[in-house]
Write an enzyme that holds these catalytic residues in place. Structure first.
Site, PDB file in Angstrom:
ATOM      1  NE  ARG A 113      50.864   2.010  -0.708  1.00 44.02           N
ATOM      2  CZ  ARG A 113      50.016   0.990  -0.597  1.00 44.02           C
ATOM      3  NH1 ARG A 113      50.404  -0.232  -0.867  1.00 44.02           N
ATOM      4  NH2 ARG A 113      48.774   1.175  -0.226  1.00 44.02           N
ATOM      5  CE  LYS A 178      56.660  -3.818  -2.846  1.00 45.98           C
ATOM      6  NZ  LYS A 178      55.608  -3.202  -2.078  1.00 45.98           N
ATOM      7  NE  ARG A 314      44.496 -12.384   3.033  1.00 47.28           N
ATOM      8  CZ  ARG A 314      43.751 -13.446   2.756  1.00 47.28           C
ATOM      9  NH1 ARG A 314      44.244 -14.457   2.055  1.00 47.28           N
ATOM     10  NH2 ARG A 314      42.500 -13.506   3.184  1.00 47.28           N
TER      11      ARG A 314
HETATM   12  C1  BTN Z   1      56.441   0.007  -0.799  1.00 49.02           C
HETATM   13  O1  BTN Z   1      56.206  -0.777  -1.708  1.00 49.02           O
HETATM   14  O2  BTN Z   1      56.101  -0.232   0.375  1.00 49.02           O
HETATM   15  C2  BTN Z   1      57.132   1.299  -1.136  1.00 49.02           C
HETATM   16  C3  BTN Z   1      58.622   1.182  -1.046  1.00 49.02           C
HETATM   17  C4  BTN Z   1      59.344   2.457  -1.407  1.00 49.02           C
HETATM   18  C5  BTN Z   1      60.835   2.384  -1.128  1.00 49.02           C
HETATM   19  C6  BTN Z   1      61.569   3.568  -1.655  1.00 49.02           C
HETATM   20  S1  BTN Z   1      63.315   3.357  -1.620  1.00 49.02           S
HETATM   21  C7  BTN Z   1      63.552   5.036  -1.994  1.00 49.02           C
HETATM   22  C8  BTN Z   1      62.519   5.820  -1.208  1.00 49.02           C
HETATM   23  N1  BTN Z   1      62.991   6.133   0.111  1.00 49.02           N
HETATM   24  C9  BTN Z   1      62.290   5.512   1.063  1.00 49.02           C
HETATM   25  O3  BTN Z   1      62.501   5.602   2.284  1.00 49.02           O
HETATM   26  N2  BTN Z   1      61.322   4.769   0.497  1.00 49.02           N
HETATM   27  C10 BTN Z   1      61.328   4.883  -0.939  1.00 49.02           C
END
Ligand code: BTN
Length: 316
Positions: A113, A178, A314
């Site tokens: 994100r 996380k 945060r």
């Molecule tokens: C986050 O918490 O920032 C979101 C992470 C999401 C990662 C997943 S892995 C599969 C899919 N493909 C990506 O490029 N991103 C999501």
């Protein structure tokens, strides 16, 4: 061939693959570049430091029931891809149907994100994307990532990770670290046919294999449980829950998921700071409303509603 964890001689690998022993050696070097440790012992051959469970359709499908399998239109398992979400965005534009799932052993440009990178080393974790089509427009999807958070939390709890919780909008945390993240991409019309690409990254066996540089506190399932779990089993269970979630969300929206989201809310009652590009707000988290917006109580007792987008949070 090496995934069984046993020794295989250069000659055996070369014969099976119909390549030279020098070419085998070059492939072994490539494997090491992905972060895998390969032992080369004169007279014995090559062996992985530990056996490797690669993703495969059969064991994944074996962990799904008929109802979920009927919702799965295609399961694509890739060795390497830039991002499973990017791949499915292209598939969506090419007209693929709801229920198209794509997983990869490795992502070379995994996205998180807010423009972040999602560290995606080879064969350690799960990188999953699922395409679902909706008739009622992009605005209907505002609560979808929260519903997905509930689905993933449910599966992880059933897998033995009792102490996990959700941090709005959709981080899955274990003791503040996380464990999994969700990224929903949408394409299509604001109030007409559209498609959601639900991307889920779960840290499964990340710690043992790689000293990875991640700019936030993280953990993985192996570290929490103290033992390895099958990625194929977990993938089957996640796909099962995700597919059912898509179907329910398509018909009823976020409403059926709010109860569990609230139960598993890891920040309710805690002091947080929310930052957007031009604003910083400090307050106490008071759960979510029916649309999935975060409710924050400021020091005057006013309730402020935050719709997720480019807001970062945060914890104090
Ligand atoms: C986050 O918490 O920032 C979101 C992470 C999401 C990662 C997943 S892995 C599969 C899919 N493909 C990506 O490029 N991103 C999501």
């Amino acid at each position: 061939m090496l995934s069984d964890g046993a020794f295989h001689s250069g000659a055996e690998l070369a014969k099976h693959l119909n390549i030279s022993r020098t070419a085998v050696w070059k492939h072994i070097r490539k494997l090491e570049q992905t972060g895998l440790h390969v032992f080369a012992v004169p007279g014995k051959g090559y062996c992985l430091a530990q056996p490797l469970e690669l993703l495969a359709a059969e064991p994944v499908l074996a962990h799904m029931d008929t109802a979920a399998r009927n919702l799965l239109s295609h399961l694509e398992i890739l060795i390497s891809v830039d991002s499973t979400n990017n791949h499915l965005l292209n598939q969506a534009r090419a007209g693929c149907a709801s229920g198209y799932a794509c997983v990869a052993e490795e992502q070379t440009a995994g996205r998180g994100r807010r423009g972040r990178n999602w560290v995606s080393p080879f064969a350690c974790n799960l990188y999953i994307s699922l395409l679902w089509r909706f008739a009622n427009g992009i605005s209907y999807l505002s609560g979808l990532s929260l519903a997905v958070g509930v689905a993933i939390t449910k599966v992880l709890k059933e897998t033995g990770l009792e102490a996990i919780g959700l941090k709005w909008p959709n981080d899955i945390l274990w003791q503040g670290r996380k464990l999994a993240g969700i990224l929903v991409d949408v394409t299509g019309e604001v109030s007409g046919p559209c498609a959601a690409i639900v991307g889920v990254g779960i840290n499964v066996n990340m710690a043992a294999a790689h000293p990875v540089a991640i700019d936030q506190s993280w953990t993985d399932i192996e570290t929490i449980l103290g033992h390895r779990i099958s990625r194929n089993m977990l993938l089957g269970r996640v796909l099962q829950e995700l597919l059912i979630t898509m179907k329910v969300y398509e018909q009823e929206g976020l409403k059926p998921f709010i109860g569990l989201w609230t139960k598993w809310d890891a920040i309710a009652g805690k002091k947080v700071t929310l930052s957007s590009s031009n604003n910083i707000t400090v307050g106490v988290a008071r759960g979510i409303d029916v649309s999935g917006a975060l409710i924050l109580e400021n020091n005057k007792g006013d309730l402020i509603f935050f719709h997720h987008g480019e807001v970062s949070m945060r914890l104090h």
